[in-house]
Write a protein that holds these residues in place. Sequence first.
Motif, PDB file in Angstrom:
ATOM      1  N   ALA A 156      -5.752  22.200  88.705  1.00 11.81           N
ATOM      2  CA  ALA A 156      -6.100  21.502  89.944  1.00 11.81           C
ATOM      3  C   ALA A 156      -6.878  20.222  89.645  1.00 11.81           C
ATOM      4  N   ILE A 157      -7.763  20.283  88.659  1.00  8.22           N
ATOM      5  CA  ILE A 157      -8.498  19.080  88.254  1.00  8.22           C
ATOM      6  C   ILE A 157      -7.520  18.040  87.728  1.00  8.22           C
ATOM      7  N   ALA A 158      -6.557  18.475  86.924  1.00  8.69           N
ATOM      8  CA  ALA A 158      -5.562  17.556  86.380  1.00  8.69           C
ATOM      9  C   ALA A 158      -4.773  16.884  87.497  1.00  8.69           C
ATOM     10  N   THR A 159      -4.422  17.647  88.520  1.00  2.36           N
ATOM     11  CA  THR A 159      -3.686  17.066  89.644  1.00  2.36           C
ATOM     12  C   THR A 159      -4.527  16.017  90.354  1.00  2.36           C
ATOM     13  N   ALA A 160      -5.799  16.305  90.584  1.00  2.00           N
ATOM     14  CA  ALA A 160      -6.682  15.339  91.242  1.00  2.00           C
ATOM     15  C   ALA A 160      -6.823  14.068  90.405  1.00  2.00           C
ATOM     16  N   VAL A 161      -6.914  14.225  89.081  1.00  2.00           N
ATOM     17  CA  VAL A 161      -7.005  13.049  88.203  1.00  2.00           C
ATOM     18  C   VAL A 161      -5.739  12.204  88.296  1.00  2.00           C
ATOM     19  N   ARG A 162      -4.577  12.854  88.221  1.00  6.24           N
ATOM     20  CA  ARG A 162      -3.316  12.114  88.294  1.00  6.24           C
ATOM     21  C   ARG A 162      -3.159  11.433  89.648  1.00  6.24           C
ATOM     22  N   ARG A 163      -3.638  12.084  90.707  1.00  6.23           N
ATOM     23  CA  ARG A 163      -3.555  11.465  92.030  1.00  6.23           C
ATOM     24  C   ARG A 163      -4.478  10.247  92.120  1.00  6.23           C
ATOM     25  N   ALA A 164      -5.629  10.309  91.463  1.00  7.97           N
ATOM     26  CA  ALA A 164      -6.528   9.149  91.451  1.00  7.97           C
ATOM     27  C   ALA A 164      -5.895   7.984  90.705  1.00  7.97           C
TER      28      ALA A 164
END
Length: 349
Positions: free
Chosen positions: A81-89
């Motif tokens: 989930a953290i990885a997804t948030a980073v990629r979305r940023a």
Amino acid sequence: MHGEFKVPGGKLVVVDLDVADGRLANVRLSGDFFLEPDDALPLIDAALTGLPADADGKTISAAVQAALPEGAVLLGFSPDAIATAVRRAVNRATTWADYEWELVHPGPLAPVTHLALDQVLAEEVGAGRRKPTLRIWEWNEPAVVIGSFQSVKNEVDPENAAKYGIPVVRRISGGGAMFMEAGSIITYSLYAPVELVQGMSFADSYAYLDDWVLVALRSLGIDATYQPLNDIASPSGKIGGAAQKRLADGAVLHHVTMSYDIDADKMVQVLRIGREKLSDKGTKSAQKRVDPLRSQTGLPREAIIERMIETFRSLHGLHAGEITPDEYARAEQLVAEKFATEEWLYRVP
């Protein structure tokens, strides 16, 4: 840069960061999740800082996992989930709140018109001529709607389909067959800019786009959950399934069909439900796979739809809209040129 990811059934993960010389800098993780011990948070920030800005989700998730102290507990979120948030940023993804959502809920339409409208309205959103839209389907005739890549002969029993007067049509999204009769199911489509799901895997985007309907179903007393890849279910059985198509013009089409009061006996006569599919779902009977919303709520179909609309409006905002005459005209042209043709229906025989 700012990225958010609401974990379906979990917590909100927020990442703020900069990119300097092609690497992540000043990474700051936050959210309403639970994390133990407290000092794991700066360790995660430090592990993310310095990673290549184009790192994929697997690399980011692995860096987070490696930074966690032994015995760390993450509740409501995960390294993925953290990885997804980073990629979305990094990809400058948008959120639901960035858009003014429009509701269209016309009267009954022919199944092929529904399918054509899915393509037209998604294209309109992609071109910026239409606001992101939630559309509720209504119809007064039956149909079997097969996925874009399904084989007609493998999915449908032609003799029984003819016996019950049920035509077969093909949609532009993948996934499995939909058995439709008037008043028996609830179907909705979402048309949104692809930026809304930017940085997400297809699996994550399915659950993300349907999280609001789980909230609506739970408010009606249904213990609804999302079962990967694309099923909405409860302890009583499967409720519905989702399908998705990302168009080249930058739009995403996402639609869901849920069973309200389906005739399961007729459905299994018309659809060829393979043994492998049934065993994969852990049951020997196709009837047992489907548990309609009527039996779980005791409510009229219209009341469930109204609760869905109210829930979407409370979470993301929603204004009444309409399908334009030009959009209807384009849809009917697509019906004649594509959706009602044997070339399209039997493109996978």
